[in-house]
Every structure is written in structure tokens, then in C-alpha cells.
Scaffold this motif. Structure first.
Motif, short mmCIF file in Angstrom:
data_model
loop_
_atom_site.label_atom_id
_atom_site.label_comp_id
_atom_site.label_asym_id
_atom_site.label_seq_id
_atom_site.Cartn_x
_atom_site.Cartn_y
_atom_site.Cartn_z
N GLN A 23 -4.94 -5.61 0.11
CA GLN A 23 -3.60 -5.79 0.03
C GLN A 23 -2.85 -5.51 1.42
N LYS A 24 -3.58 -6.37 2.40
CA LYS A 24 -3.08 -6.58 3.57
C LYS A 24 -2.58 -5.21 4.54
N VAL A 25 -3.06 -4.02 3.94
CA VAL A 25 -3.16 -2.83 4.63
C VAL A 25 -4.25 -2.35 5.47
N PRO A 26 -4.34 -2.14 6.70
CA PRO A 26 -5.56 -1.78 7.52
C PRO A 26 -6.03 -0.35 7.06
N ILE A 27 -7.21 -0.21 7.06
CA ILE A 27 -7.75 1.20 6.73
C ILE A 27 -7.42 2.01 7.92
N ARG A 28 -7.37 3.21 7.24
CA ARG A 28 -6.51 4.26 8.12
C ARG A 28 -7.49 4.81 9.33
N ASP A 29 -8.79 4.75 9.16
CA ASP A 29 -9.63 5.03 10.34
C ASP A 29 -11.34 4.63 9.81
N ALA A 30 -12.03 4.72 10.86
CA ALA A 30 -13.37 4.28 10.76
C ALA A 30 -13.99 4.89 9.32
N GLY A 31 -13.73 6.27 9.31
CA GLY A 31 -14.29 6.85 8.04
C GLY A 31 -14.03 6.06 6.87
N GLU A 32 -12.82 5.71 6.50
CA GLU A 32 -12.26 5.09 5.48
C GLU A 32 -13.16 3.91 5.23
N GLY A 33 -13.28 3.29 6.39
CA GLY A 33 -14.20 1.77 6.31
C GLY A 33 -15.62 1.74 5.93
N VAL A 34 -16.40 3.00 6.69
CA VAL A 34 -17.41 3.10 6.08
C VAL A 34 -17.57 3.61 4.89
N ARG A 35 -16.62 4.31 4.23
CA ARG A 35 -16.80 4.74 2.89
C ARG A 35 -16.63 3.56 1.96
N ALA A 36 -15.72 2.68 2.24
CA ALA A 36 -15.42 1.31 1.58
C ALA A 36 -16.81 0.48 1.64
N LEU A 37 -17.37 0.46 2.61
CA LEU A 37 -18.79 -0.47 3.07
C LEU A 37 -19.72 0.28 2.11
N GLN A 38 -19.83 1.51 2.09
CA GLN A 38 -20.88 2.25 1.21
C GLN A 38 -20.82 2.15 -0.34
N ALA A 39 -19.39 1.91 -0.54
CA ALA A 39 -18.92 2.01 -2.04
C ALA A 39 -18.92 0.48 -2.84
N GLY A 40 -19.30 -0.45 -1.74
CA GLY A 40 -19.15 -1.87 -2.27
C GLY A 40 -17.83 -2.22 -2.29
N GLY A 41 -16.94 -1.63 -1.51
CA GLY A 41 -15.42 -2.32 -1.55
C GLY A 41 -14.41 -1.02 -1.50
N HIS A 42 -13.17 -1.62 -1.07
CA HIS A 42 -12.23 -0.44 -0.92
C HIS A 42 -11.68 -0.32 -2.32
N PRO A 43 -11.10 0.78 -2.85
CA PRO A 43 -10.56 0.93 -4.24
C PRO A 43 -9.26 0.19 -4.18
N PHE A 44 -8.29 0.01 -3.29
CA PHE A 44 -7.22 -0.66 -3.29
C PHE A 44 -7.43 -2.34 -3.34
N SER A 45 -8.59 -2.72 -2.96
CA SER A 45 -8.98 -3.94 -3.10
C SER A 45 -9.10 -4.35 -4.62
N LYS A 46 -9.35 -3.48 -5.53
CA LYS A 46 -9.47 -3.72 -6.88
C LYS A 46 -8.02 -3.34 -7.43
N GLY A 47 -7.05 -3.01 -6.83
CA GLY A 47 -5.94 -2.55 -7.40
C GLY A 47 -5.89 -1.03 -7.98
N LEU A 48 -6.90 -0.42 -7.64
CA LEU A 48 -7.08 0.99 -8.08
C LEU A 48 -6.35 1.89 -7.08
#
Length: 148
Positions: free
Chosen positions: A117-142
């Protein structure tokens, strides 16, 4: 009031990626390439620019390595450098480009992992969790699951 031009972004490439630090990104690509982000290279600066090293592994073995950046709010991407076979970097002269003109895997990293939603991840840990989960929850509108 005069508006300042954005400062030139000259990020130095991180150390060359090591296989043990790569996180596979589940991006469907019809060419059969597999994509990985070097978790140790992932960072977000105070201006909200997300930088990372991407490794694209072809089905026949060779790999392409690139150091890239995303400006989430502006919906832009940039190639900073490409990896050479000897483990060094070749700096790119490319500037910021609209994400809509990017490669499919860059668009996926922007929309689904690092800039939901055009909002950067807060830090590297959040990005790694998104990669491991197959996507960031905000990308799915959750609702946020990562303590945003």
C-alpha cells in the motif's frame, strides 16, 4: 517557499551475498527463474528507501545478482549495482524509474513484500518476515500482524 530537489542517492553496495543468508521469494516467473533476497542486505533508511540484494537463479544454474532500491511512497525502483562473477559490484548509472515499468519480480517485491500500500516496511526484520510468509499482510489488505 522553494522546493528542494531530492538528494542524489548513492548507496554503497553491501558485501556480496552468501547462499546461507538468502531467503527465497515465492514469485511465479514463467522463465523458471527462482528469486532470493539476501536477508543481511535488507535495510530501510530514514527516508523510507528499502534496499536489498536480489539473486535470480536460472533453471540451468547461472545467477544474476543485483543491488536494488525501492522508494515506496513515490512508487519508484532503482538499480544501484550488478554483481560480477568474481564477487565484485559494477555500479549502475540508472536513476529512479516508475515501478510500473519494472520487471515483474521487482513489482512483486514492491507491492507484496517491501512497500505494501505504498508504505515502506519498518525495518529489515519486518521485510524478512514478509518474505518468509509469502507476502506482507498489508499487501492483502489485512490488519497488521507485524506490530506496525
Amino acid at each position: 517557499m522553494t522546493r528542494e530537489a531530492p538528494r542524489e542517492d548513492t548507496a554503497a553496495p553491501p558485501p556480496f551475498p552468501q547462499r546461507a543468508k538468502l531467503v527465497q521469494v515465492p514469485i511465479a516467473e514463467e522463465t523458471g527463474f527462482h528469486f532470493f533476497v539476501d536477508a543481511s542486505s535488507l535495510n530501510v533508511d530514514k527516508e523510507g528507501i528499502v534496499r536489498y540484494v536480489l539473486v535470480a537463479q536460472s533453471p540451468s544454474g547461472p545467477q544474476n545478482v543485483s543491488f536494488e532500491g525501492l522508494r515506496c511512497a513515490a512508487a519508484q525502483h532503482r538499480l544501484y549495482a550488478t554483481g560480477q562473477s568474481d564477487g565484485t559490484w559494477m555500479t549502475s548509472r540508472a536513476g529512479w524509474q516508475p515501478v510500473r515499468n519494472a520487471r515483474p519480480w521487482q513489482i512483486a517485491l514492491y507491492q507484496e513484500y517491501f512497500c505494501p500500500q505504498k508504505v515502506p516496511i519498518r525495518d529489515a526484520g519486518e521485510g524478512v518476515r514478509a518474505l518468509q510468509a509469502g507476502g506482507h499482510p498489508f499487501s492483502k489488505g489485512l490488519a497488521p500482524l507485524y506490530g506496525r
